[in-house]
Design a protein around this motif. Sequence first.
Motif, PDB file in Angstrom:
ATOM      1  N   CYS A 105       7.324  10.445   4.802  1.00 15.08           N
ATOM      2  CA  CYS A 105       6.222   9.632   4.261  1.00 15.08           C
ATOM      3  C   CYS A 105       4.843  10.110   4.703  1.00 15.08           C
ATOM      4  O   CYS A 105       3.847   9.738   4.104  1.00 15.08           O
ATOM      5  CB  CYS A 105       6.405   8.168   4.636  1.00 15.08           C
ATOM      6  SG  CYS A 105       6.126   7.791   6.378  1.00 15.08           S
TER       7      CYS A 105
ATOM      8  N   CYS B 203      12.447   5.151   6.647  1.00 14.00           N
ATOM      9  CA  CYS B 203      12.510   6.320   5.756  1.00 14.00           C
ATOM     10  C   CYS B 203      13.917   6.927   5.782  1.00 14.00           C
ATOM     11  O   CYS B 203      14.470   7.278   4.738  1.00 14.00           O
ATOM     12  CB  CYS B 203      11.480   7.360   6.184  1.00 14.00           C
ATOM     13  SG  CYS B 203       9.767   6.796   6.045  1.00 14.00           S
TER      14      CYS B 203
ATOM     15  N   LYS C 117      16.350   4.793   3.828  1.00 16.92           N
ATOM     16  CA  LYS C 117      16.143   4.926   2.381  1.00 16.92           C
ATOM     17  C   LYS C 117      16.827   6.182   1.855  1.00 16.92           C
ATOM     18  O   LYS C 117      17.475   6.147   0.797  1.00 16.92           O
ATOM     19  CB  LYS C 117      14.650   4.940   2.052  1.00 16.92           C
ATOM     20  CG  LYS C 117      14.357   5.010   0.575  1.00 16.92           C
ATOM     21  CD  LYS C 117      14.881   3.777  -0.146  1.00 16.92           C
ATOM     22  CE  LYS C 117      14.501   3.779  -1.606  1.00 16.92           C
ATOM     23  NZ  LYS C 117      14.935   2.556  -2.280  1.00 16.92           N
TER      24      LYS C 117
ATOM     25  N   ASP D 136      13.257   8.384  -6.940  1.00 16.04           N
ATOM     26  CA  ASP D 136      13.393   7.142  -6.159  1.00 16.04           C
ATOM     27  C   ASP D 136      12.725   7.258  -4.796  1.00 16.04           C
ATOM     28  O   ASP D 136      12.115   6.303  -4.304  1.00 16.04           O
ATOM     29  CB  ASP D 136      14.862   6.763  -5.986  1.00 16.04           C
ATOM     30  CG  ASP D 136      15.519   6.351  -7.287  1.00 16.04           C
ATOM     31  OD1 ASP D 136      14.796   5.992  -8.245  1.00 16.04           O
ATOM     32  OD2 ASP D 136      16.766   6.380  -7.348  1.00 16.04           O
ATOM     33  N   ILE D 137      12.845   8.414  -4.177  1.00 19.18           N
ATOM     34  CA  ILE D 137      12.209   8.637  -2.875  1.00 19.18           C
ATOM     35  C   ILE D 137      10.694   8.680  -3.040  1.00 19.18           C
ATOM     36  O   ILE D 137       9.951   8.122  -2.234  1.00 19.18           O
ATOM     37  CB  ILE D 137      12.731   9.933  -2.213  1.00 19.18           C
ATOM     38  CG1 ILE D 137      14.252   9.871  -2.007  1.00 19.18           C
ATOM     39  CG2 ILE D 137      12.010  10.202  -0.902  1.00 19.18           C
ATOM     40  CD1 ILE D 137      14.746   8.755  -1.116  1.00 19.18           C
TER      41      ILE D 137
ATOM     42  N   PHE E  70       9.444   5.189  -3.296  1.00 18.18           N
ATOM     43  CA  PHE E  70       9.500   4.575  -1.969  1.00 18.18           C
ATOM     44  C   PHE E  70       8.311   5.039  -1.125  1.00 18.18           C
ATOM     45  O   PHE E  70       7.669   4.228  -0.449  1.00 18.18           O
ATOM     46  CB  PHE E  70      10.818   4.930  -1.270  1.00 18.18           C
ATOM     47  CG  PHE E  70      10.833   4.598   0.191  1.00 18.18           C
ATOM     48  CD1 PHE E  70      11.004   3.299   0.618  1.00 18.18           C
ATOM     49  CD2 PHE E  70      10.639   5.597   1.135  1.00 18.18           C
ATOM     50  CE1 PHE E  70      11.006   2.983   1.974  1.00 18.18           C
ATOM     51  CE2 PHE E  70      10.640   5.302   2.484  1.00 18.18           C
ATOM     52  CZ  PHE E  70      10.821   3.986   2.894  1.00 18.18           C
TER      53      PHE E  70
ATOM     54  N   TRP F 173       5.184   3.308  -1.949  1.00 21.18           N
ATOM     55  CA  TRP F 173       5.220   1.942  -1.434  1.00 21.18           C
ATOM     56  C   TRP F 173       4.999   1.906   0.089  1.00 21.18           C
ATOM     57  O   TRP F 173       4.178   1.148   0.587  1.00 21.18           O
ATOM     58  CB  TRP F 173       6.556   1.292  -1.799  1.00 21.18           C
ATOM     59  CG  TRP F 173       6.737  -0.056  -1.204  1.00 21.18           C
ATOM     60  CD1 TRP F 173       6.226  -1.232  -1.653  1.00 21.18           C
ATOM     61  CD2 TRP F 173       7.490  -0.384  -0.027  1.00 21.18           C
ATOM     62  NE1 TRP F 173       6.614  -2.271  -0.838  1.00 21.18           N
ATOM     63  CE2 TRP F 173       7.392  -1.774   0.169  1.00 21.18           C
ATOM     64  CE3 TRP F 173       8.241   0.371   0.875  1.00 21.18           C
ATOM     65  CZ2 TRP F 173       8.011  -2.426   1.223  1.00 21.18           C
ATOM     66  CZ3 TRP F 173       8.852  -0.282   1.926  1.00 21.18           C
ATOM     67  CH2 TRP F 173       8.729  -1.670   2.095  1.00 21.18           C
ATOM     68  N   ILE F 174       5.711   2.748   0.826  1.00 22.96           N
ATOM     69  CA  ILE F 174       5.685   2.683   2.293  1.00 22.96           C
ATOM     70  C   ILE F 174       4.354   3.173   2.853  1.00 22.96           C
ATOM     71  O   ILE F 174       3.932   2.733   3.924  1.00 22.96           O
ATOM     72  CB  ILE F 174       6.873   3.463   2.916  1.00 22.96           C
ATOM     73  CG1 ILE F 174       7.097   3.058   4.383  1.00 22.96           C
ATOM     74  CG2 ILE F 174       6.684   4.963   2.839  1.00 22.96           C
ATOM     75  CD1 ILE F 174       7.596   1.681   4.590  1.00 22.96           C
TER      76      ILE F 174
ATOM     77  N   ASP G 241      11.571  -2.521   8.146  1.00 25.10           N
ATOM     78  CA  ASP G 241      12.196  -3.613   7.420  1.00 25.10           C
ATOM     79  C   ASP G 241      13.259  -4.247   8.311  1.00 25.10           C
ATOM     80  O   ASP G 241      14.228  -3.603   8.677  1.00 25.10           O
ATOM     81  CB  ASP G 241      12.825  -3.089   6.132  1.00 25.10           C
ATOM     82  CG  ASP G 241      13.351  -4.199   5.258  1.00 25.10           C
ATOM     83  OD1 ASP G 241      13.157  -5.375   5.596  1.00 25.10           O
ATOM     84  OD2 ASP G 241      13.956  -3.872   4.226  1.00 25.10           O
TER      85      ASP G 241
END
Length: 111
Positions: free
Chosen positions: A26, A58, A61, A86-87, A90, A93-94, A103
């Motif tokens: 990320c 991460c 996920k 999809d990653i 994510f 978002w993260i 989370d």
Amino acid sequence: MSRNPDSTPQDGARTRLREDAPCPLCGRPMRAGSVVDQHHLVPKSKGGRVTVLMHRICHRKLHTVLGEDELARDFATPERLREHPDIAAFIRWIRRRPPEFDDRHRRPRRA
């Protein structure tokens, strides 16, 4: 596998988390308060030995989205991982969360 930045892995090598080192997935800093895991770029079950430290959220996920065969065959680098749709969603978002964000919801059991 959770790692305290000053802990000693099972193989005897010393793992140190450099203050504010970026997560390879990320890009957010991994600070002293961050919960980090060691991720095998190629899963151990597929012969992988090289690991990178990344935020636990991460790491989870990755394993939620991709199976070990896919990780070994097509996604054995952080660059390739970030290309997965999809990653990538994510990561968008993260990145809006603080580096210490984890989370805390209970994970569903796998069948």
